[in-house]
Design an enzyme around this catalytic site. Structure first.
Site, mmCIF file in Angstrom:
data_model
loop_
_atom_site.group_PDB
_atom_site.id
_atom_site.type_symbol
_atom_site.label_atom_id
_atom_site.label_comp_id
_atom_site.label_asym_id
_atom_site.label_seq_id
_atom_site.Cartn_x
_atom_site.Cartn_y
_atom_site.Cartn_z
ATOM 1 N N TYR A 135 0.811 -1.214 0.000
ATOM 2 C CA TYR A 135 0.000 0.000 0.000
ATOM 3 C C TYR A 135 0.852 1.275 0.000
ATOM 4 C CZ TYR A 135 -4.479 -2.256 0.047
ATOM 5 O OH TYR A 135 -5.563 -2.989 -0.325
ATOM 6 N N GLU A 221 -7.545 -29.284 8.338
ATOM 7 C CA GLU A 221 -7.395 -28.660 7.018
ATOM 8 C C GLU A 221 -8.276 -27.417 6.874
ATOM 9 O OE1 GLU A 221 -8.792 -31.088 3.732
ATOM 10 O OE2 GLU A 221 -8.673 -29.395 2.364
ATOM 11 N N ASP A 274 -9.605 -33.670 4.502
ATOM 12 C CA ASP A 274 -10.600 -34.372 3.686
ATOM 13 C C ASP A 274 -9.925 -35.540 2.980
ATOM 14 O OD1 ASP A 274 -12.345 -31.371 2.505
ATOM 15 O OD2 ASP A 274 -12.528 -32.548 4.366
#
Lengths: 393, 453
Positions: A135, A221, A274
């Site tokens: 920025y 996860e 998963d």
């Protein structure tokens, strides 16, 4: 009160056994593990000055200056070390950034600009985030991604960790459980709150006075799963433990935190991901590292991470309903094949078996699919049983 | 006289245009002989225009109707035929004559030489496959020029194919030693702009669809030296009729155009039209580009910028299903030229905007590259100097100063700036599209051979 009341010892017997095994290996690996010493400010300044001197010297010879950046995305520059994970090899190929070429001159300028910022930060012993850097000069950098990439390029080029450059990244990870520590500025962090997790610190190197009685650390996860466990009071039921999430692909701070907890506590670290190629890849990042950050592998990887779940074999064993199983896509199959070819899988026959099972069954499943068995199956049955009976690979 | 030569060229071009549809070659030769005959009091100027070669196959001189000839030269008087030896030399090159037309004008003046030469040069720029031989004999002196194009480039839209002369006539800079220099140019085809026909022109019989097609050509080409500073000094506007024959005479519309252009948007400080004298001798309309006042002494010491000029071709296009006879097509072209000012003024806003867009697009890539290099160089220098200045490491500071043979950081700044500019300016990046050759020490000149008038 922990979940099983009087059977705490039974609940954690497998965990304790695993810990003992790991501690044996830790003793063996002590020489291999680099104790990350602080690089002095003077050394950092000197490294940057060498780069500038190189540029001035080129100009004095009427030669166009250029910068050589190690190629962080090339698998050819990576080797596998079982004690560390994926690491960048010495003498790896470089990308040349020229100052006389219109296609690369802007990048050359961007790199030098960030060098100045880092130089000033180190000189003044102050810190800035990558966001601050962007920025301060959005027109030059164009995007946050450019700044992020260049900071890592500089870290790799100078062979110093990013935190030594006094550039911080905003962490995205969350942590909860039996853990207290103090941040560099003296802020005391207590992760034992049942309802809310603490954000992973943006200055991991500055963390002091870590206090924990946790028996294990669970890497989760996804944020959704993490929040579900938080809501189900998992850390109390399986106390004492710590759980942490990087909300998908982990940022460097989350990985540093996991590594720091391992270095400090030497307790088993178990991954709950998963049962799909993406989840497995995320778990591999925690365990073995990533190609892009391979130059800093020794401080980011935890080769002792174990795969707790969701295992492809769990899907069959638990008879997860077929309607919650998802067919593998072409992309999934391609990623799975690619993972199986990774150099680190050779040392993980059990993982290979699980992945080959996924390949054969051609299905994947999210952790949330366990809710199809029972709403509280994950927290009250699956995880406690897994931990009790050593259901990790 | 120019009108007559114009008409002949229109005739040949329009005939050729019909055959182009069957894909025949458009190359050939054109001979323009102008000589004086001294009469008792007034000198007359004789002109012979001859054409040979594939571009005029199909022309049957015997079949040329007298009224068509009259249509081409309404004001001209018949004259004696030209020297057969001149014609022989021409036919030796291009084969038998397909066309030979002669006419005589009163009020001979040596000024016609320059005007005809300019006209033929302008014609040659957009019809690069035609080799032109021009000879002007006035009193005892002869001026001769052959227009033979070294480098041609095709720039065509769907409607017509343009073979342009893109030969760069600028000598390469002395600094170009080992590298290559592009000896051609790369025309950029602009958008086609439909025009509305003003009522006055319609009353005179001009109907159908009228449009302009712009093509720009920046010269010399510096694509292979992307960091080289350049300076646009002139813009030349050339207008061609539908038969690719140049429109004669200065255009008030284009002379006044700079006042309506947004020079800042194009990346220029200002434009003003060159003098009438320049217009006559250079063909079309020429603008001089105002240059930025260089206040920065450091910038003045940099490698001198390469001076470039921009050629803006404006090709008028016309189609009318009811105009198909050759004489009608030629008459239409005359009509378009006669009403050109009116047509352009009738579409002033659109034409101005189109020219603005073409200039901007042509200069944009080059301007952006320059801006990119300039701003990156500032960051590189600023960052390097910032670290040197703020370092407390005397060894490092001294090494930098010593390396550049400077005594303090102020001098170091100027020295680094100059050095960076020097090493980056002449970066050579070969391009397949460029007409590169090793720079010859004494390249052939294509200056006309002349015994001065």
């Amino acid at each position: 009160m922990s979940l099983m009341g009087s059977s705490v010892a039974e609940l954690f017997s497998a965990i304790d056994k695993l810990r003992a095994e790991l501690l044996n290996n830790v003793e063996v690996l002590t020489d291999c593990q680099r104790v990350e010493g602080e690089i002095s400010h003077g050394e950092i300044l000197s490294l940057i000055e060498n780069v500038i001197l190189g540029i001035v010297t080129s100009l004095s010879k009427d030669e166009a200056p250029f910068l050589a950046l190690p190629d962080r995305s090339n698998w050819a520059n990576i080797s596998f070390d079982s004690a560390i994970g994926l690491r960048m090899t010495l003498g790896s190929s470089v990308t040349t950034i020229r100052s006389d070429c219109p296609s690369s001159v802007t990048k050359f300028a961007q790199i030098l600009k960030i060098f100045v910022v880092i130089y000033k930060l180190v000189q003044s012993n102050s810190y800035a985030t990558k966001r601050d850097i962007y920025y301060n000069n959005t027109q030059l950098f164009g995007s946050q991604k450019t700044v992020d990439s260049i900071v890592d390029d500089i870290s790799c080029m100078l062979k110093v960790p990013r935190r030594s450059l006094h550039v911080l990244a905003t962490s995205k990870g969350l942590i909860s459980g039996d853990l207290c520590y103090m941040e560099e500025d003296g802020t005391r962090i207590d992760c034992r709150s049942c309802s809310a997790a603490a954000a992973v610190s943006s200055n991991i190197a500055g963390i002091r006075n870590i206090v924990s009685h946790a028996k294990f650390i669970m890497i989760v996860e996804k944020d959704a799963t993490f929040q579900r466990l938080l809501d189900d009071d998992f850390c109390t039921k399986l106390s004492p433990c710590i759980m942490i999430t990087g909300k998908g692909v982990p940022d460097v701070n989350s990985r540093l935190m996991v590594r720091k907890l391992w270095d400090t506590l030497h307790i088993p670290i178990l991954a709950l991901v998963d049962a799909d190629p993406h989840g497995i890849e995320i778990m591999c990042i925690y365990k073995y590292g990533s190609v892009s950050m391979s130059f800093e592998a020794h401080s980011l990887t935890v080769p002792s991470v174990m795969w707790l779940g969701l295992l492809p074999s769990d899907l069959q064993r638990l008879r997860v309903p077929e309607d919650v199983l998802i067919p593998l896509t072409k992309r999934d199959e391609s990623k799975l094949s690619s993972l199986l070819k990774r150099p680190y899988l050779a040392s993980q026959p059990e993982w290979q078996k699980e992945m080959e099972l996924m390949q054969q069954s051609k299905v994947k499943a999210e952790i949330q699919s366990l809710a199809a068995i029972a709403p509280d199956f994950l927290t009250n049955i699956y995880l406690p049983n897994k931990l009790r009976y050593g259901g990790w690979v | 006289m120019l009108r007559e030569i114009q008409q002949v060229l229109r005739f040949v071009q329009l005939l050729g245009k019909r055959r182009q549809q069957s894909g025949l070659n458009v190359k050939g030769g054109l001979l323009v002989l102008v000589w004086t005959e001294t009469g008792p009091s007034v000198q007359s100027l004789n002109c012979a225009v001859a054409a040979a070669g594939p571009w005029c196959i199909g022309i049957n001189m015997k079949a040329l109707q007298p009224d068509l000839k009259e249509c081409m030269f309404p004001c001209a008087c018949p004259c004696l035929p030209p020297d057969p030896e001149e014609l022989c030399a021409f036919t030796d090159l291009y084969g038998s004559l397909r066309l030979l037309l002669t006419f005589q004008m009163k009020d001979a003046s040596p000024e016609w030489c320059a005007r005809i030469e300019t006209f033929l040069h302008t014609y040659s720029l957009a019809n690069a496959k035609i080799k032109i031989h021009f000879k002007f004999k006035f009193s005892q002196q002869t001026f001769q020029r052959d227009f033979s194009v070294k480098i041609k480039n095709k720039a065509g839209g769907n409607q017509r194919s343009l073979i342009l002369d893109v030969t760069c006539r600028t000598q390469p800079p002395e600094c170009v030693k080992k590298g290559c220099w592009c000896q051609g140019g790369h025309p950029v085809l602009g958008d086609r702009l439909p025009l509305s026909i003003p009522p006055a022109a319609m009353d005179q019989g001009l109907f159908g669809e009228l449009s302009i097609q712009a093509v720009t050509l920046l010269s010399p080409c510096v694509l292979q030296y992307p960091n080289l500073p350049t300076q646009l000094t002139h813009i030349q506007v050339l207008v061609y009729g539908p038969s690719n024959v140049p429109v004669t005479g200065p255009s008030t519309f284009f002379q006044n155009l700079p006042a309506h252009l947004d020079c800042q948007e194009v990346g220029l400080h200002g434009l003003h039209c060159s003098s009438f004298k320049d217009l006559v001798h250079s063909g079309g309309t020429v603008y001089t580009v105002e240059q930025e006042n260089c206040e920065d002494p450091e910038q003045e010491s940099s490698p001198a910028p390469i001076r470039q000029s921009l050629l803006l071709y404006i090709f008028l296009q016309h189609s009318d299903p009811f105009t198909y006879q050759l004489s009608d097509m030629m008459a239409t072209e005359v009509l378009i030229e006669r009403h050109l000012e009116d047509i352009l003024n009738n579409n002033k806003q659109a034409v101005t905007k189109a020219v603005q867009t073409e200039l901007k697009n042509t200069l944009k890539a080059q301007n952006q590259r320059k801006k990119k290099m300039r701003s990156a160089a500032e960051v590189i220098l600023g960052s390097s100097l910032s670290i040197v200045s703020s370092s407390s490491n005397m060894d490092f500071r001294n090494a930098c100063l010593h390396s550049m043979k400077m005594s303090d950081t102020y001098d170091l700044s100027a020295s680094l700036r100059e050095s960076l500019r020097r090493v980056t300016s002449w970066k050579f990046t070969p391009k397949n599209i460029c007409y590169s050759a090793q720079v010859e020490e004494y390249p052939e000149s294509d200056e006309p051979t002349r015994t001065e008038i």
